[in-house]
Design a protein around this motif. Structure first.
Motif, PDB file in Angstrom:
ATOM      1  N   HIS A 131     -23.164   3.362  18.894  1.00  0.00           N
ATOM      2  CA  HIS A 131     -22.939   1.952  18.573  1.00  0.00           C
ATOM      3  C   HIS A 131     -21.479   1.719  18.204  1.00  0.00           C
ATOM      4  N   LEU A 132     -20.984   2.605  17.351  1.00  0.00           N
ATOM      5  CA  LEU A 132     -19.636   2.475  16.822  1.00  0.00           C
ATOM      6  C   LEU A 132     -18.628   2.481  17.955  1.00  0.00           C
TER       7      LEU A 132
ATOM      8  N   ASP B 132     -33.595   2.255  12.119  1.00  0.00           N
ATOM      9  CA  ASP B 132     -33.058   0.897  11.959  1.00  0.00           C
ATOM     10  C   ASP B 132     -34.075  -0.069  11.344  1.00  0.00           C
TER      11      ASP B 132
ATOM     12  N   ARG C 151     -18.850  -0.661  20.104  1.00  0.00           N
ATOM     13  CA  ARG C 151     -18.298  -1.829  19.421  1.00  0.00           C
ATOM     14  C   ARG C 151     -16.784  -1.784  19.378  1.00  0.00           C
TER      15      ARG C 151
ATOM     16  N   ASP D 176     -30.923  -2.845  20.059  1.00  0.00           N
ATOM     17  CA  ASP D 176     -30.671  -4.092  19.364  1.00  0.00           C
ATOM     18  C   ASP D 176     -29.689  -4.919  20.189  1.00  0.00           C
ATOM     19  N   ALA D 177     -29.616  -6.211  19.876  1.00  0.00           N
ATOM     20  CA  ALA D 177     -28.749  -7.100  20.631  1.00  0.00           C
ATOM     21  C   ALA D 177     -27.300  -6.648  20.549  1.00  0.00           C
TER      22      ALA D 177
ATOM     23  N   ALA E  80     -33.912  -8.165  15.620  1.00  0.00           N
ATOM     24  CA  ALA E  80     -32.848  -7.461  16.313  1.00  0.00           C
ATOM     25  C   ALA E  80     -31.466  -7.956  15.926  1.00  0.00           C
TER      26      ALA E  80
ATOM     27  N   LEU F  94     -19.707  -1.838   9.817  1.00  0.00           N
ATOM     28  CA  LEU F  94     -18.690  -1.021  10.469  1.00  0.00           C
ATOM     29  C   LEU F  94     -17.304  -1.648  10.371  1.00  0.00           C
TER      30      LEU F  94
ATOM     31  N   ASP G 298     -28.595  -9.481  24.623  1.00  0.00           N
ATOM     32  CA  ASP G 298     -29.876  -9.721  23.964  1.00  0.00           C
ATOM     33  C   ASP G 298     -31.052  -9.744  24.955  1.00  0.00           C
TER      34      ASP G 298
ATOM     35  N   ALA H  26     -28.472  -5.999  13.914  1.00  0.00           N
ATOM     36  CA  ALA H  26     -27.245  -5.689  14.636  1.00  0.00           C
ATOM     37  C   ALA H  26     -26.032  -6.266  13.920  1.00  0.00           C
TER      38      ALA H  26
ATOM     39  N   ILE I  24     -22.602 -12.063  17.774  1.00  0.00           N
ATOM     40  CA  ILE I  24     -22.698 -10.864  18.610  1.00  0.00           C
ATOM     41  C   ILE I  24     -22.227 -11.154  20.040  1.00  0.00           C
TER      42      ILE I  24
END
Lengths: 304, 263
Positions: free
Chosen positions: A2-3, A288, A6, A42-43, B3, B14, A49, B7, A140
């Motif tokens: 994820h990190l 999660d 992103r 996850d989205a 979700a 982070l 999404d 997120a 997001i």
């Protein structure tokens, strides 16, 4: 992972990812019933999404869409895919429950002027949470990318039958379970149950309604003896009884171990890291959601 | 699915430390100095880590429900305790005044956390000294996060209470649950584009056989359906009485029998 993803998006590639549409690929799981498999994530900006199972049912007189998708672009991609299969009028859009990954595509179908159908609790739930969900999802996907909030134009408090000409659909508004706004659909022609998020397969369920209620609704859902079921997350076509068994086992462990923690005077924080750990290997995204599920369960069960 | 919420929490978790790390510590110290000067004007607050112990998750599972356990000094020469959530819009989560029937060594509460924050517990001794302890919590969004999908139902059930009694060495401990949505005025109605008016519990009185255990002034930083764990000096029999009031001037009263253990 994820990190890393992103960091990449934030640093390098905001411009090109925001508007990129992911095409929707539909699979026919029964005569006239088409489903897109959502990804078990996850989205994110990358997956837009598109994480829930969504699709449509084609009848002689028109089309019912459920669910419309996780954002406006997801809904538009679904509509494009539908038009690749059928040019019949889109008469109904069923919003199976309040959660964003299922409803934010609804704006793509406004041009069809369908009846938007939801649970009797949905208008109030959208009033309470819609703005929050929209802001979070825009955060997001990018500003304005979530899509409009679409209120139901018809609500269901118990059950409602829809005649599609050559097939009858029964919609059922459930008591508090996954959420307080769950609607399932049963197609009598093919004995197919569209369970939406009352049924999770492979992906850990999220509890946002009532743990005890969900177990009650799951027991009732099998009563129509569906030939096949379509879960809200997981494979697009499953046998209901065998697919529901792991979910019932997880929810039962969550209930029994949370009750035991409460009875033993274990606090909500300690419970959230100790309850239902034996289920960890069985579910994607367990870390999660499980702690949060325990917190929800604890809040409900401490009042018993 | 939750979700998007999950997120977003992850994204914040982070991103925030990188963006804010440089000025965080000094900014937080300044924030606390300003708060302390406002809450305790003209008084000295001694930093005394451990005078009151603060236990809370470093990274909260749910920012709208962060459990906090306060460990009180064994010498119970305490008059009152303040729980302050520094970065919240209304920082004083609770002002607890101990009565003659107070006992035990722990006090638990559930709070909302709006952004990464220090928690301060400030104990006031009977002779008027103030001792502060701090703890940092990583949680965000707990104040604007919507609670129940069905707020009208939540309000209909407001004021229902439940009490669980446990036996702890030397004192009886109790977990009190109170139904109340604790609307904090920060949640927007998407249809009307108006904010749901604030309505929250602002006073809780607990007494045992006519003697005060705790008087608590609370605010919107307390989670919905407040839960309070506390101790009291029990004879093993009698009545625990709870009186609750909210900002709409609604009041609720309930008596709970205290039965001898082992019966």
């Amino acid at each position: 992972m994820h990190l890393r993803r992103r960091a990449l998006f934030a640093g390098l590639c905001l411009c090109c990812l925001g508007g990129a549409d992911r095409p929707v690929t539909l699979r026919q799981v029964a005569a006239g019933i088409y489903v897109r498999r959502g990804v078990d994530e996850d989205a994110t900006r990358d997956n837009q999404d598109a994480i829930a199972n969504i699709g449509f049912i084609e009848g002689r007189d028109g089309i019912l869409v459920t669910d419309p998708g996780g954002c406006l672009a997801d809904g538009q991609a679904l509509r494009t895919a539908i038009r690749g299969v059928s040019d019949k009028p889109i008469r109904y859009v069923l919003l199976s429950h309040i959660h964003p990954d299922h409803i934010f595509g609804a704006g793509a179908f406004r041009q069809d002027n369908p009846v938007f159908i939801g649970h009797a609790n949905l208008p109030q739930a959208l009033a309470a949470r819609g703005d929050f969900y929209q802001t979070q999802l825009d955060g997001i996907l990018g500003p304005g990318q979530a899509g409009p909030l679409v209120q139901p134009t018809m609500t269901i408090a118990t059950t409602h039958d829809i005649d599609m000409g050559d097939r009858r659909l029964t919609l059922t508004a459930h008591g508090p379970a996954h959420t307080r706004t769950d609607v399932s659909l049963f197609d009598h022609a093919t004995a197919t149950l569209l369970a939406a998020d009352l049924l999770f397969v492979g992906r850990v369920p999220s509890l946002d309604g009532s743990l005890s209620g969900w177990l009650v609704e799951l027991a009732a859902l099998g009563a129509n003896r569906p030939a096949l079921a379509i879960p809200g997350h997981g494979p697009v076509s499953v046998d209901f009884t065998s697919a529901a068994a792991p979910l019932i086992r997880y929810l039962t462990a969550l209930r029994d171990q949370t009750r035991a923690a409460i009875a033993a005077g274990v606090g909500i924080e300690a419970a959230s890291t100790s309850v239902a750990r034996s289920e960890r290997a069985n579910w994607r995204l367990f870390d999660d959601y499980n702690g949060r599920n325990v917190t929800e369960a604890y809040k409900e069960l401490e009042w018993e | 699915m939750r979700a998007t919420v999950a997120a977003v929490c992850l994204a914040i978790a982070l991103a925030a430390p990188i963006a804010r790390a440089a000025d965080d510590d000094s900014a937080r110290a300044q924030r606390w100095d300003a708060l302390a000067a406002t809450i305790f004007p003209g008084r000295h607050v001694t930093q005394a880590a451990g005078f009151v112990g603060i236990d809370a998750p470093v990274r909260a599972m749910d920012a709208a429900l962060v459990p906090v356990t306060l460990t009180l000094p064994t010498d119970r020469n305490l008059k009152a305790l303040y729980l302050v959530v520094d970065e919240n819009p209304s920082p004083i989560a609770a002002h607890v005044v101990f009565g003659p029937a107070a006992g035990g060594h722990t006090l638990t509460l559930r709070i909302r956390v709006d952004q990464y924050t220090n928690l301060h517990a400030v104990a006031e001794t009977a002779d008027g000294q103030l001792y502060a302890a701090a703890r940092f919590i990583k949680a965000a969004g707990g104040c604007s996060a919507p609670g129940s999908e069905t707020p009208e139902i939540a309000l209909r059930e407001a004021g229902q209470m439940k009490l669980r009694l446990h036996d702890e060495a030397g004192a009886e401990t109790a977990d009190l649950l109170i139904r109340h949505p604790n609307f904090n005025g920060m949640q927007m109605d998407q249809v009307s584009h108006l904010y749901t008016p604030a309505r929250y519990i602002n006073r809780i009185d607990i007494s045992y056989n006519g003697q005060s255990v705790l008087h608590i002034d609370t605010d919107i930083s307390l989670a919905s359906d407040p839960a309070i764990g506390f101790g009291f000096k029990s004879d093993g029999t009698g009545t625990l009485t709870v009186d609750v009031a909210d900002t709409a001037h609604a009041t609720w009263h309930q008596d709970f029998p205290v039965a001898p253990h082992g019966t």
